[in-house]
Scaffold this motif. Structure first.
Motif, PDB file in Angstrom:
ATOM      1  N   LEU A  96       0.832  -1.210   0.000  1.00  0.00           N
ATOM      2  CA  LEU A  96       0.000   0.000   0.000  1.00  0.00           C
ATOM      3  C   LEU A  96       0.861   1.253   0.000  1.00  0.00           C
ATOM      4  N   THR A  97       1.931   1.246   0.773  1.00  0.00           N
ATOM      5  CA  THR A  97       2.826   2.406   0.828  1.00  0.00           C
ATOM      6  C   THR A  97       3.375   2.727  -0.559  1.00  0.00           C
ATOM      7  N   LEU A 100       0.417   3.958  -2.955  1.00  0.00           N
ATOM      8  CA  LEU A 100       0.010   5.344  -2.712  1.00  0.00           C
ATOM      9  C   LEU A 100       1.107   6.319  -3.112  1.00  0.00           C
ATOM     10  N   GLY A 107      -7.070   4.642  -3.790  1.00  0.00           N
ATOM     11  CA  GLY A 107      -7.416   5.057  -2.432  1.00  0.00           C
ATOM     12  C   GLY A 107      -6.767   4.166  -1.394  1.00  0.00           C
ATOM     13  N   LYS A 108      -7.014   4.478  -0.128  1.00  0.00           N
ATOM     14  CA  LYS A 108      -6.394   3.742   0.972  1.00  0.00           C
ATOM     15  C   LYS A 108      -7.396   3.281   2.023  1.00  0.00           C
ATOM     16  N   CYS A 155      -8.219   6.450   8.627  1.00  0.00           N
ATOM     17  CA  CYS A 155      -7.943   6.864   7.253  1.00  0.00           C
ATOM     18  C   CYS A 155      -8.364   8.311   7.010  1.00  0.00           C
ATOM     19  N   THR A 254      -1.646  15.972  -6.942  1.00  0.00           N
ATOM     20  CA  THR A 254      -1.963  14.684  -6.336  1.00  0.00           C
ATOM     21  C   THR A 254      -3.446  14.664  -5.979  1.00  0.00           C
ATOM     22  N   GLN A 255      -3.946  13.504  -5.543  1.00  0.00           N
ATOM     23  CA  GLN A 255      -5.364  13.408  -5.186  1.00  0.00           C
ATOM     24  C   GLN A 255      -5.721  14.361  -4.055  1.00  0.00           C
ATOM     25  N   LYS A 256      -4.847  14.450  -3.055  1.00  0.00           N
ATOM     26  CA  LYS A 256      -5.131  15.328  -1.928  1.00  0.00           C
ATOM     27  C   LYS A 256      -5.121  16.786  -2.364  1.00  0.00           C
ATOM     28  N   SER A 308      -9.226   5.787 -13.011  1.00  0.00           N
ATOM     29  CA  SER A 308      -9.399   5.234 -11.667  1.00  0.00           C
ATOM     30  C   SER A 308      -9.943   3.817 -11.739  1.00  0.00           C
ATOM     31  N   CYS A 318      -4.997  -1.565  -2.655  1.00  0.00           N
ATOM     32  CA  CYS A 318      -5.535  -0.257  -3.023  1.00  0.00           C
ATOM     33  C   CYS A 318      -7.018  -0.193  -2.697  1.00  0.00           C
TER      34      CYS A 318
END
Length: 623
Positions: A96-97, A100, A107-108, A155, A254-256, A308, A318
């Protein structure tokens, strides 16, 4: 650990390190060379995704994907092997690390739920070493339910929404006694999550996560597991390359960063001209001198939608919630910017001017789309906790409820779809379209040939029962004639009883007793003479083997002593006239995998999760 020194591990680490150097140095410092910039832009995510896919497949393939569908299945009483092991935990965290960090639209939230459940399972196993309630299987299921809430709460730093979301996506029925566990653990995890942000000096104090300002074969395996993720990542990275097509869809963000800008309360379009922007920072990514801001938003929505969807098929840990959330925010932003262009002075009603705030539309869109995809209404609460605003509570709730109503009438949720695709042994919902099955009784679907043991059985019976099947538990009845159900015994307990009777310790005890008896006969002159000695070693071995075989036969014919055995005196029972609807409710509520069917206390059959699931699972028309 022993494989770390191998060449291929070294080469992967070398490539990973060079990708990091390439991304930071070449892209930032060689802006005059577009080719080197492109190389830096695509190498970084491709290497990270490929490493994530390869590492996960080698260590624990169960770590691939979201984890929420699997946890939903486990909480329904189904045992999925290797999904809650330490190997899976390591693979999930590292995979996951890397996933991402690649910047792919992933997503996480799902992996966080799986990781929290892994922690709960491992912690329960550790605590069970000390005995007590953690040896109880039902207790462990309750801890897993709380862990799902912790995963979502940590999360998003949204404990309330996290608990509600976890209940909606993992449980059909939820025990109220688990509420405090979920809220307590999720609140603590969210608090620590935000404290870490202050500790790392990312924030000055504990705040909302997304603050808003508005209103405040070998080749086939290689292709599927390594080459396919690399090609998908290469395609997505190429399309988001900022000097290329990415300039038309804010590819640099980025997504954020994209979500923060989409929730901004200022109007971007003004009169529909993107070059009228006077904002700095990440908002510049949405600015293009020749393209209208509406075109940029439309391209962002369309491209992110299919990218996506494609990215979630990559075999790496993910989630899909965050990409859907961002797409919903972009769609809401597009509607908000359109309203601002149509009503530049706001909406006039009864002498009051209501200004158009596009960020508010973005919040509503994010909550509605993510709620529709996951079939949950708790996304509204998550939005309030993420943004720190409750001013739009009414439009958000209305949008989420309407979106859910439409989505649930058309198709299953994202997680239920994954369950069907993976063909997990999951008990489907008994909702619309199943009214004709309400009249089905347990006696119509139960298995009448029940494996059981009697209270006065011998060890030979245990041996035969264990050889002829692999049931997890067996029914204990009074006798074969009465069939009165007395309880149930786990397979491990029966194996332990058999091992105690025929184990190495009993064999050694028998050999010692024989040796002592022989010595006594030799020392006592009045005792009958011992048998003549066997001439050769092979004959001695055959004689010894024959004696042990005869001893085993004697032991197998002895009656079983259940006094030291753990017996469940009250296994779950149904009567033969119990309806399928009630059976489905009980199985879902308690997470059962089977139940015995009795008639006036007599065992007449057993119904398992498999029979109920097969009856409710939709079949093709030709079947």
């Amino acid at each position: 650990i022993s494989r770390v020194g191998e060449d291929w591990i070294f080469l992967i680490l070398l490539g990973l390190l060079m990708a990091l150097v390439t991304q930071k140095w070449m892209y930032g410092g060689l802006d005059s060379n577009v080719f080197l910039q492109y190389l830096a832009w695509v190498t970084y995510p491709v290497v990270l995704i490929t490493f994530s896919a390869g590492f996960t497949q080698i260590l624990a393939p169960q770590a691939v994907g979201s984890g929420i569908p699997e946890m939903k299945t486990i909480l329904r009483g189904v045992v999925l092997k290797e999904y809650l092991t330490f190997k899976t935990f390591v693979a999930k965290v590292i995979g996951l690390t890397c996933a991402l960090g690649s910047g792919m639209p992933l997503g996480k939230e799902g992996p966080f739920v799986h990781i929290a459940s892994l922690c709960a399972a491992l912690l329960s196993r550790f605590m069970s070493l000390f005995g007590g309630i953690y040896e109880n299987e039902s207790r462990n299921i309750e801890m897993l339910a709380a862990a799902c809430a912790v995963g979502v709460g940590c999360c998003f730093a949204a404990p309330i929404g996290g608990v509600l979301f976890s209940i909606e996506v993992t449980s059909t029925f939820f025990a109220v006694r688990n509420y405090w566990r979920g809220f307590f653990a999720a609140t603590f995890s969210a608090f620590i999550f935000r404290v870490l942000a202050v500790w790392n000096r990312d924030e000055e104090t504990i705040t909302a996560l997304f603050k808003t300002r508005f209103l405040a074969g070998v080749l086939a395996v290689i292709y599927e597991r390594l080459l396919y993720p690399a090609l998908v990542t290469l395609l997505v990275s190429t399309l988001t390359f900022p000097p290329g097509f990415g300039q038309f869809m804010a590819g640099k963000l980025t997504q954020k960063e994209a979500l923060v800008t989409l929730l901004d309360n200022r109007t971007w379009a003004k009169q529909g001209i993107a070059e009228d922007f006077d904002y700095l920072g990440h908002l510049q990514a949405w600015q293009h001198p020749q393209v209208n801001v509406f075109v940029t938003l439309v391209l962002f929505i369309v491209m992110k939608f299919w990218m996506s969807a494609l990215a979630t098929t990559i075999p790496v840990p993910c989630g899909a919630f965050m990409p859907v959330f961002v797409i919903g925010a972009a769609f809401g932003r597009l509607v908000g910017e359109s309203m601002a262009a149509w009503f530049p002075d706001g909406i006039h009603t009864d002498g009051v001017i209501y200004p158009i705030v596009p960020g508010g539309y973005a919040v509503v869109g994010a909550a509605a789309l993510s709620g529709a995809v996951t079939h949950t209404v708790s996304t509204a609460v998550i939005v309030f906790e993420l943004t720190g605003q409750i001013s739009h509570i009414l439009p958000v709730m209305i949008a989420v409820i309407l979106a859910n109503a439409v989505a649930q009438s058309l198709q299953p949720s994202l997680y239920d779809s994954i369950i069907r695709i993976k063909k997990l042994p999951y008990l489907p919902e008994l909702g619309w379209g199943h009214h004709e099955k309400y009249n089905i009784r347990v006696e119509d679907i139960m298995v009448r040939d029940v494996r059981y043991i009697t209270l006065n059985c011998c060890y030979r019976d245990l041996h035969n029962v264990l050889l002829t099947g692999n049931l997890k538990t067996l029914a204990l009845v009074e006798s074969a004639e009465s069939m009165i159900l007395l309880g149930s015994i786990e397979r491990a307990q029966l194996q332990a009883l058999l091992s105690q009777q025929l184990g190495r310790a009993r064999r050694m005890e028998y050999i010692r007793e024989n040796a002592m008896a022989f010595k006594k006969c030799m020392s006592d002159p009045e005792s009958p003479p011992p048998p003549p000695p066997v001439e050769d070693t092979n004959s001695q071995q055959r004689h010894s083997t024959q004696e042990i075989a005869e001893w085993e036969e004697q032991q197998l014919d002895e009656q079983v002593n259940f006094s030291n055995c753990k017996i469940d005196p009250a296994p779950f029972q149904l009567v033969e006239r119990t309806s399928l609807h009630k059976t489905h409710t009980i199985f879902s509520l308690l997470g059962l995998d089977h139940a015995y069917v009795t008639s006036i206390g007599r065992l007449i059959g057993v119904v398992s999760l498999k029979e109920v699931r097969l009856l409710l699972t939709p079949r093709p028309v030709d079947q």
